[in-house]
Design a protein around this motif. Structure first.
Motif, PDB file in Angstrom:
ATOM      1  N   ALA A 179       0.739  -1.208  -0.013  1.00 18.00           N
ATOM      2  CA  ALA A 179      -0.120   0.037  -0.026  1.00 18.00           C
ATOM      3  C   ALA A 179       0.958   1.406  -0.025  1.00 18.00           C
ATOM      4  N   THR A 180       0.277   2.447  -0.362  1.00 23.24           N
ATOM      5  CA  THR A 180       0.916   3.783  -0.145  1.00 23.24           C
ATOM      6  C   THR A 180       0.283   4.547   0.876  1.00 23.24           C
ATOM      7  N   TRP A 181       1.029   4.840   1.840  1.00 19.06           N
ATOM      8  CA  TRP A 181       0.395   5.825   2.927  1.00 19.06           C
ATOM      9  C   TRP A 181       0.804   7.255   2.616  1.00 19.06           C
ATOM     10  N   THR A 182      -0.040   8.124   2.912  1.00 19.99           N
ATOM     11  CA  THR A 182      -0.099   9.096   2.131  1.00 19.99           C
ATOM     12  C   THR A 182      -0.713  10.561   3.467  1.00 19.99           C
ATOM     13  N   VAL A 183       0.288  11.283   4.004  1.00 21.90           N
ATOM     14  CA  VAL A 183      -0.121  12.203   4.808  1.00 21.90           C
ATOM     15  C   VAL A 183      -0.613  13.289   4.130  1.00 21.90           C
ATOM     16  N   LEU A 184      -1.732  13.701   4.697  1.00 19.54           N
ATOM     17  CA  LEU A 184      -2.560  14.959   3.854  1.00 19.54           C
ATOM     18  C   LEU A 184      -1.718  16.319   4.263  1.00 19.54           C
ATOM     19  N   PRO A 185      -1.865  17.166   3.367  1.00 18.97           N
ATOM     20  CA  PRO A 185      -1.417  18.505   3.439  1.00 18.97           C
ATOM     21  C   PRO A 185      -2.086  19.376   4.557  1.00 18.97           C
ATOM     22  N   ASP A 186      -1.516  20.682   4.756  1.00 18.22           N
ATOM     23  CA  ASP A 186      -2.167  21.585   5.510  1.00 18.22           C
ATOM     24  C   ASP A 186      -3.250  21.194   6.692  1.00 18.22           C
ATOM     25  N   LEU A 187      -2.707  20.177   7.576  1.00 20.65           N
ATOM     26  CA  LEU A 187      -3.309  19.771   8.713  1.00 20.65           C
ATOM     27  C   LEU A 187      -3.215  20.570   9.806  1.00 20.65           C
ATOM     28  N   PRO A 188      -4.444  21.123  10.741  1.00 19.20           N
ATOM     29  CA  PRO A 188      -3.926  22.041  11.839  1.00 19.20           C
ATOM     30  C   PRO A 188      -2.910  21.607  12.809  1.00 19.20           C
ATOM     31  N   PRO A 189      -2.321  22.693  13.369  1.00 19.58           N
ATOM     32  CA  PRO A 189      -1.109  22.262  14.092  1.00 19.58           C
ATOM     33  C   PRO A 189      -1.252  21.409  15.132  1.00 19.58           C
ATOM     34  N   ALA A 190      -2.741  21.131  15.775  1.00 24.69           N
ATOM     35  CA  ALA A 190      -2.848  20.362  16.677  1.00 24.69           C
ATOM     36  C   ALA A 190      -2.626  18.623  16.180  1.00 24.69           C
ATOM     37  N   LEU A 191      -2.921  18.406  14.897  1.00 28.29           N
ATOM     38  CA  LEU A 191      -2.905  17.019  14.396  1.00 28.29           C
ATOM     39  C   LEU A 191      -1.578  16.979  13.692  1.00 28.29           C
ATOM     40  N   ALA A 192      -1.054  17.877  13.122  1.00 26.80           N
ATOM     41  CA  ALA A 192       0.286  18.072  12.505  1.00 26.80           C
ATOM     42  C   ALA A 192       1.440  17.589  13.443  1.00 26.80           C
ATOM     43  N   GLN A 193       1.569  16.348  13.975  1.00 31.20           N
ATOM     44  CA  GLN A 193       2.476  15.952  15.185  1.00 31.20           C
ATOM     45  C   GLN A 193       3.030  14.682  14.572  1.00 31.20           C
ATOM     46  N   GLY A 194       4.304  14.167  14.918  1.00 32.43           N
ATOM     47  CA  GLY A 194       4.781  13.058  14.528  1.00 32.43           C
ATOM     48  C   GLY A 194       4.873  12.687  13.237  1.00 32.43           C
TER      49      GLY A 194
ATOM     50  N   ARG B 153     -14.529  -0.941   8.976  1.00 36.62           N
ATOM     51  CA  ARG B 153     -13.889   0.041  10.030  1.00 36.62           C
ATOM     52  C   ARG B 153     -12.911  -0.619  11.107  1.00 36.62           C
ATOM     53  N   TYR B 154     -11.959  -0.274  11.217  1.00 40.48           N
ATOM     54  CA  TYR B 154     -11.195  -0.632  12.442  1.00 40.48           C
ATOM     55  C   TYR B 154     -10.683   0.561  13.386  1.00 40.48           C
ATOM     56  N   TRP B 155     -10.304  -0.107  14.589  1.00 42.71           N
ATOM     57  CA  TRP B 155     -10.106   1.184  15.687  1.00 42.71           C
ATOM     58  C   TRP B 155      -8.832   0.659  16.477  1.00 42.71           C
ATOM     59  N   SER B 156      -8.187   1.686  16.954  1.00 43.97           N
ATOM     60  CA  SER B 156      -6.887   1.470  17.891  1.00 43.97           C
ATOM     61  C   SER B 156      -7.482   0.788  19.043  1.00 43.97           C
ATOM     62  N   THR B 157      -8.284   0.974  19.865  1.00 45.47           N
ATOM     63  CA  THR B 157      -9.001   0.480  21.033  1.00 45.47           C
ATOM     64  C   THR B 157      -8.514   1.285  22.169  1.00 45.47           C
ATOM     65  N   THR B 158      -7.024   1.348  22.022  1.00 44.25           N
ATOM     66  CA  THR B 158      -6.313   1.866  23.362  1.00 44.25           C
ATOM     67  C   THR B 158      -5.655   3.377  22.810  1.00 44.25           C
ATOM     68  N   PRO B 159      -5.395   4.057  23.812  1.00 49.74           N
ATOM     69  CA  PRO B 159      -4.762   5.270  23.320  1.00 49.74           C
ATOM     70  C   PRO B 159      -3.388   5.377  23.005  1.00 49.74           C
ATOM     71  N   SER B 160      -3.011   6.627  22.278  1.00 53.06           N
ATOM     72  CA  SER B 160      -1.579   6.840  22.216  1.00 53.06           C
ATOM     73  C   SER B 160      -1.198   8.168  22.286  1.00 53.06           C
ATOM     74  N   ARG B 161      -0.186   8.635  22.136  1.00 53.13           N
ATOM     75  CA  ARG B 161       0.568  10.036  22.303  1.00 53.13           C
ATOM     76  C   ARG B 161      -0.014  10.632  20.567  1.00 53.13           C
ATOM     77  N   LEU B 162      -0.257  11.910  20.658  1.00 54.99           N
ATOM     78  CA  LEU B 162      -0.262  12.673  19.474  1.00 54.99           C
ATOM     79  C   LEU B 162       0.480  13.830  19.686  1.00 54.99           C
ATOM     80  N   GLY B 163       1.849  13.645  19.483  1.00 54.60           N
ATOM     81  CA  GLY B 163       2.867  14.518  19.910  1.00 54.60           C
ATOM     82  C   GLY B 163       3.073  14.736  21.315  1.00 54.60           C
TER      83      GLY B 163
END
Length: 365
Positions: free
Chosen positions: A85-100, A218-228
């Protein structure tokens, strides 16, 4: 008794969602009894519970090897297929999401493994969890672990199931579940009766959703992770809005391996894609880190798309190449470190069972 007999084989796939470590250092910065900046709190007795679960799991893998001459995955044994597969990070994400990984737009190679949750190679019509594990390659940056394998040095894994919540809160509850399931019929029945109105319904929900095609779920992480640093998230992948499926053909297939066959048929005829989304922890009092049985309500924090996963036309790998891949939520950037007790339990199990399985089979990870 029927419920108890049904629960017993689920013990094995449940182990894959948890792991163990006999030292609290599994989550740096977490001091037993106090909360760290991410909201993690290690309860008393967690290390001991984790150690016992790990010993049981390793013994199970060894016992399977002794019986069959081959060590299989302790859970998520049956792969429907691994795909490029090809993973593409979207452009112009808001700063709170533009992490890692989401800090800069760009494209990465990725591998996706679709699987059943069980530790047995069972019929696809059986009640079970379904998994989607994504390995994004070429990801630079500081990692949570000190990678010893070359493939871990530049990978970010995202491990998901097709239900948004887990069915057990913490290590202590999980250890009680393990002991009951490992103790035979009366122990299983007693545990089921005691938890008839809490854990049992959660197990039934976790394994109860029928799917006809791994690409159409649809699939979910179930558990949390850091976002930055200083933020937390859960993540989810769902089919892109423009995705088209031959749902009649998928549902009409009742063979034992229907999920892999439907995956094969779809990707021989056309591509597939998923939107990858994150949900920020905006209301901490309603979004616990240490209890993955509590839903994070989308009405309080919506999932927001941050990347796409494009799967081209291909023949899915259903052989040894897929079997030898290792996925772990702890193959992660520091910016996306897994959080919470269930994630702490997963850490060593994923590494120890993968290493044991490859060593017994004399294969290279």
């Amino acid at each position: 008794m029927k419920l108890a007999r049904w629960c017993a084989p689920r013990l094995v796939w449940a182990w894959a969602l948890v792991g163990s470590l006999a030292a609290c250092a599994s989550s740096p910065g977490v001091v037993p009894g106090s909360a760290n900046a991410d909201g993690e709190v290690i309860p008393p007795g967690e290390a001991e519970a984790m150690a016992e679960v790990t010993r049981t799991l390793e013994a199970t893998v060894q016992r399977g090897f002794d019986q069959d001459g081959h060590a299989f995955r302790d859970a998520h044994r049956k792969a429907h297929g691994c795909v490029r597969a090809t993973w593409t990070v979207l452009p112009d994400l808001p700063p709170a999401l533009a992490q890692g990984l989401f800090a800069q737009p760009g494209q990465y190679d990725a591998v996706v493994r679709f699987s059943n949750g069980s530790g047995q190679n069972q019929d696809d019509d059986a009640r079970d969890a379904r998994g989607m594990a994504v390995k994004v390659r070429g990801v630079a940056g500081p990692k949570v672990l000190n990678p010893t394998l070359p493939e871990d040095r530049d990978t970010q894994d995202f491990v998901m199931t097709h239900h948004p919540e887990f069915f057990i809160r913490d290590a202590a509850e999980y250890l009680a579940f393990v002991r009951a399931m490992d103790g035979g019929g009366w122990h299983q029945a007693g545990w089921a009766v005691r938890h008839l109105f809490d854990t049992v319904p959660r197990i039934l929900a976790f394994t109860g959703t029928r799917i006809d095609n791994p690409l159409h779920s649809r699939y979910w992480s179930t558990t949390p992770s850091r976002l930055g640093m200083g933020q937390q998230m859960k993540f989810s992948a769902q089919p892109c809005a423009a995705s088209q499926f031959d749902t009649a053909a998928d549902s009409a297939n009742h063979t034992r391996d229907r999920l892999g066959e439907n995956l094969f048929r779809h990707l021989s005829e056309g591509p597939a894609c998923f939107d990858f989304m994150v949900q920020r922890r905006l209301v901490p009092e309603h979004m616990p880190i240490e209890d993955p049985t509590v839903p994070w309500l989308e009405s309080e924090s919506a999932f927001v798309r941050v990347a796409t996963l494009d799967i081209p036309v291909q023949v899915p790998d259903q052989g040894s190449g897929c079997e030898n891949l290792s996925f772990s939520p702890w193959h992660s950037l520091v910016a996306h470190q897994p959080l919470g007790g269930i994630s702490r339990m997963r850490k060593t199990v994923y590494e120890s069972t993968s290493a044991l399985r490859h060593r017994l089979n004399q294969t290279t990870r």
